[in-house]
Design an enzyme around this catalytic site. Structure first.
Site, mmCIF file in Angstrom:
data_model
loop_
_atom_site.group_PDB
_atom_site.id
_atom_site.type_symbol
_atom_site.label_atom_id
_atom_site.label_comp_id
_atom_site.label_asym_id
_atom_site.label_seq_id
_atom_site.Cartn_x
_atom_site.Cartn_y
_atom_site.Cartn_z
ATOM 1 N N ASP A 122 0.071 1.004 8.207
ATOM 2 C CA ASP A 122 -0.834 1.601 7.226
ATOM 3 C C ASP A 122 -1.477 2.861 7.809
ATOM 4 O O ASP A 122 -2.245 2.785 8.776
ATOM 5 C CB ASP A 122 -1.914 0.594 6.847
ATOM 6 N N HIS A 147 0.723 1.714 3.650
ATOM 7 C CA HIS A 147 -0.243 1.603 2.561
ATOM 8 C C HIS A 147 0.456 1.780 1.212
ATOM 9 O O HIS A 147 1.304 2.650 1.051
ATOM 10 C CB HIS A 147 -1.293 2.703 2.740
#
Length: 236
Positions: free
Chosen positions: A174, A205
């Site tokens: 992420d 993400h």
């Protein structure tokens, strides 16, 4: 976007008489005492969030997605795959007050209980994932799920207040949540008896977005299946 084009179909009263929160509601075919609050990303109640509500309704839940930016940018509907719209969304993120956001989740809980729901869960994405974590600590929500929640590592001191089940989906690559932040989350939340953490190796993400460039099909299917099972167990 004009009011009659807004992607919401109802309003619910905010707490303390502050105003009315626009929201999208999807209703199941039959009356249900189970409900899901879908907390949007920074892109508003867009087509992807509405589809998530529709999918929960198809599973028999009353589903609602509140417009979390209603105080300063009501009705926005942005596409994360468009650079200018991503930048616009990041600007809204900077203006957002998460404490007020949790109050809006509480307002949705009250509306759902008045509508007959006695078992309520919330599922949030990105900023919504952070709000799902906060709702677990600050509201009487029955179960919460957060996907790639941001800045959770900055408020781990609130986890002691979480007395209901919480699941967090954590993509290890992420780019908005550093490896250091993820390590802090695991250290603080891993031993918590009410918290379940799932890592998704190499995913970034937004991997569970309904569609678009960010979606990873296998990762999304795995996480969404876990979420469905989690709510089936804890909202029964």
């Amino acid at each position: 976007m004009s009011a009659n084009e807004a992607p919401t179909n109802i309003t619910i009263p905010a707490l303390d008489g502050e105003g009315d929160i626009p929201a999208y509601v999807a209703r199941p075919d039959a009356d249900s005492a189970r409900a899901i609050i879908v907390i949007p990303e920074i892109f508003g109640v867009n087509a992807g969030i509405r589809k998530k509500c529709d999918d929960w309704a198809a599973l028999g839940y009353l589903a609602i997605a509140p417009d979390i930016f209603w105080r300063f940018a009501p009705g926005i509907e942005l596409d994360p795959d468009v650079e200018a719209e991503m930048n616009e969304a990041l600007g809204y993120f900077g203006q957002f007050d998460p404490d007020k956001g949790v109050k809006d989740i509480e307002a949705a809980i009250r509306w759902l209980r008045a509508a007959g729901a006695d078992r309520i869960g919330c599922v949030g994405f990105c900023l919504g994932g952070r709000l799902a974590y906060m709702a677990a600590a600050r509201t009487d929500i029955d179960a919460s799920v957060g996907y790639y929640g941001v800045m959770i590592d900055t408020m781990l001191n609130e986890s002691h207040a979480n007395s209901n089940p919480l699941m967090l989906h954590v993509p290890t690559a992420d780019h908005f949540v550093s490896a250091e932040a993820q390590a802090k989350m695991h250290e603080a939340l891993g031993p918590h008896p009410k918290v379940t953490l799932h890592d998704y190796q190499g995913l970034d993400h937004g991997f569970a977005a309904t569609s678009g460039d960010r979606r990873d099909e296998a990762g999304a299917q795995l996480a969404d299946g876990r979420t469905r099972d989690f709510f089936a167990k804890h909202l029964a």
